[in-house]
Design an enzyme around this catalytic site. Structure first.
Site, PDB file in Angstrom:
ATOM      1  N   ASP A 100       0.844  -1.196   0.000  1.00 21.08           N
ATOM      2  CA  ASP A 100       0.000   0.000   0.000  1.00 21.08           C
ATOM      3  C   ASP A 100       0.882   1.250   0.000  1.00 21.08           C
ATOM      4  O   ASP A 100       2.099   1.162  -0.093  1.00 21.08           O
ATOM      5  CB  ASP A 100      -0.912  -0.068   1.230  1.00 21.08           C
ATOM      6  N   HIS A 101       0.267   2.397   0.144  1.00 17.52           N
ATOM      7  CA  HIS A 101       0.896   3.714   0.017  1.00 17.52           C
ATOM      8  C   HIS A 101       2.384   3.768   0.385  1.00 17.52           C
ATOM      9  O   HIS A 101       2.749   3.532   1.530  1.00 17.52           O
ATOM     10  CB  HIS A 101       0.164   4.723   0.910  1.00 17.52           C
ATOM     11  N   GLU A 143      -4.258   7.587   7.696  1.00 17.54           N
ATOM     12  CA  GLU A 143      -4.046   6.153   7.531  1.00 17.54           C
ATOM     13  C   GLU A 143      -2.589   5.837   7.777  1.00 17.54           C
ATOM     14  O   GLU A 143      -1.692   6.412   7.140  1.00 17.54           O
ATOM     15  CB  GLU A 143      -4.453   5.703   6.117  1.00 17.54           C
ATOM     16  N   HIS A 154      -9.699   8.281   3.799  1.00 17.72           N
ATOM     17  CA  HIS A 154      -9.441   7.142   4.667  1.00 17.72           C
ATOM     18  C   HIS A 154     -10.242   7.291   5.957  1.00 17.72           C
ATOM     19  O   HIS A 154     -10.418   8.395   6.472  1.00 17.72           O
ATOM     20  CB  HIS A 154      -7.951   7.057   5.023  1.00 17.72           C
ATOM     21  N   HIS A 177      -9.641   4.094  -3.399  1.00 18.97           N
ATOM     22  CA  HIS A 177      -9.050   4.162  -2.064  1.00 18.97           C
ATOM     23  C   HIS A 177     -10.086   4.649  -1.067  1.00 18.97           C
ATOM     24  O   HIS A 177     -11.053   5.318  -1.424  1.00 18.97           O
ATOM     25  CB  HIS A 177      -7.843   5.101  -2.056  1.00 18.97           C
ATOM     26  N   ASN A 215      -9.768  -0.642  -1.868  1.00 16.90           N
ATOM     27  CA  ASN A 215      -9.066  -0.861  -0.612  1.00 16.90           C
ATOM     28  C   ASN A 215     -10.039  -0.869   0.558  1.00 16.90           C
ATOM     29  O   ASN A 215     -10.963  -0.037   0.620  1.00 16.90           O
ATOM     30  CB  ASN A 215      -8.027   0.230  -0.386  1.00 16.90           C
TER      31      ASN A 215
END
Length: 360
Positions: A109-110, A182, A226, A265, A287
């Site tokens: 992820d990110h 997040e 998020h 996202h 996600n």
């Protein structure tokens, strides 16, 4: 039956097989849940659910989740901890997925600019694995350079995709920012205009990256945030995805090839209508983390609430002062409650994404 997907073997899939799964989702109108995990319990829950709904799944690790997976006491620096955790998780997930009979797209992820050394370490690990075993540890990696100028975002992403493409892997990038907080990245106070990607930005990124290879997913921001917020606080505009697709098609004057694929996202807490609209415009991956975290906690909390009298001491409960409580506080009992609750929540996600019985 889709022979292309059905013929993909269980375990962590190659970048090429991941590309086939994504294109099948795009063609047949579904998206895959991408579930963040932090340990074997969350991995097992994802695999058990994917087996139950008979579909492939995406498992992904954040930088912090990877470090947690290996344990806080491993002793390396922060980046190396995350590299080691990612390698350990990849090994476990591949073995477990084969036993569960589930194809897994394994993803990170990110990775913001400061976390690029994490990806550098994983590219090296993937190269070593490919040389030694004929397969990479991961199917793809994500770069999130959305806080950098667009030109830098695209240029750096292209540099990394060239390396990943050489290994047969895919890439995901982010255009525009996902709001909220997040894994230690807090975008709660950013200007709302940054939450919405413009069509020309998508077109620029697509042209550069697709010239390198076809296995590209773009997380174009359309108001995503998020976390979970009160209704009305998040204004999703899925039509941004349609506008970007139409803009690119008009530029090319032909069908978009390779396909333009999107990532959703901040999927936790989103309405079914927004999810389905986004899928209709080309979302193939959504996600989910916040909702599965909450589901896991609810499983433990509900178990404690129902059995509090048996969980206050090793000996002594409502049945008698000398009665033992071992069978109640055994970690296997309450950790399983977390897994079951997470599985139930994920079944809803698979259904919302029209992603049931896609492995047949």
């Amino acid at each position: 039956m889709n022979t292309a997907v059905k013929n993909i073997k269980p375990g962590v899939v190659s970048g090429a097989d991941a590309d086939s799964i994504y294109n099948d989702a795009l063609t047949r109108g579904y998206a895959l849940p991408a579930v963040n995990v932090v340990g074997t319990n969350s991995v097992n829950a994802v695999l058990e659910c994917a087996k139950a709904v008979n579909s492939p799944v995406i498992i992904q690790l954040s930088n912090g989740g990877a470090a947690f997976f290996i344990g806080k006491g491993v002793g390396a620096d922060a980046i190396e901890n995350s590299v080691r955790g990612s390698i350990a998780a990849a090994a476990y997930i591949d073995i477990a997925a084969k036993f569960y009979g589930v194809p897994v797209i394994l993803h990170t992820d990110h990775a913001a600019k400061k976390l690029l050394p994490w990806i550098d370490g994983l590219i090296d690990a993937n190269q070593k694995s490919l040389t030694a075993t004929g397969r990479t540890l991961f199917s793809s990696h994500m770069l999130d350079l959305s806080e950098e100028p667009l030109a830098e975002n695209i240029t750096t992403s292209a540099q990394y995709y060239k390396k990943l493409h050489t290994l047969g892997m895919g890439i995901e990038i982010e255009l525009g920012c996902t709001g909220g907080e997040e894994d230690g990245v807090d975008n709660s106070d950013m200007d709302s205009s940054q939450l919405y990607t413009q069509p020309d930005e998508v077109a620029q990124a697509y042209h550069v990256l697709s010239s390198i290879g076809p296995n590209v997913n773009i997380a174009a921001a359309f108001g995503n945030v998020h976390g979970v917020y009160m209704p009305g606080n998040v204004q999703l505009q899925p039509e941004i995805l349609k506008n970007s697709r139409d803009y690119l098609r008009d530029l090319q004057g032909t069908a978009i090839n390779p396909p333009l694929r999107y990532v959703f996202h901040g999927g936790s807490g989103s309405s079914l209508a927004d999810i389905q609209e986004a899928i209709s415009y080309g979302v193939v991956k959504m996600n989910i983390d916040t909702d599965t975290q909450w589901a896991s906690w609810q499983g433990v909390f509900n178990y404690y609430s129902e059995n509090a009298g048996y969980l206050k001491a090793q000996i002594g409960n409502p049945e008698g002062s000398h009665k033992p409580n071992k069978k109640f506080y055994d970690p296997r009992v309450w950790l399983r409650k977390a897994e079951v609750s997470m599985i139930d929540r994920l079944k809803t996600t698979f259904s919302d994404l029209n992603c049931c019985n896609r492995y047949e």
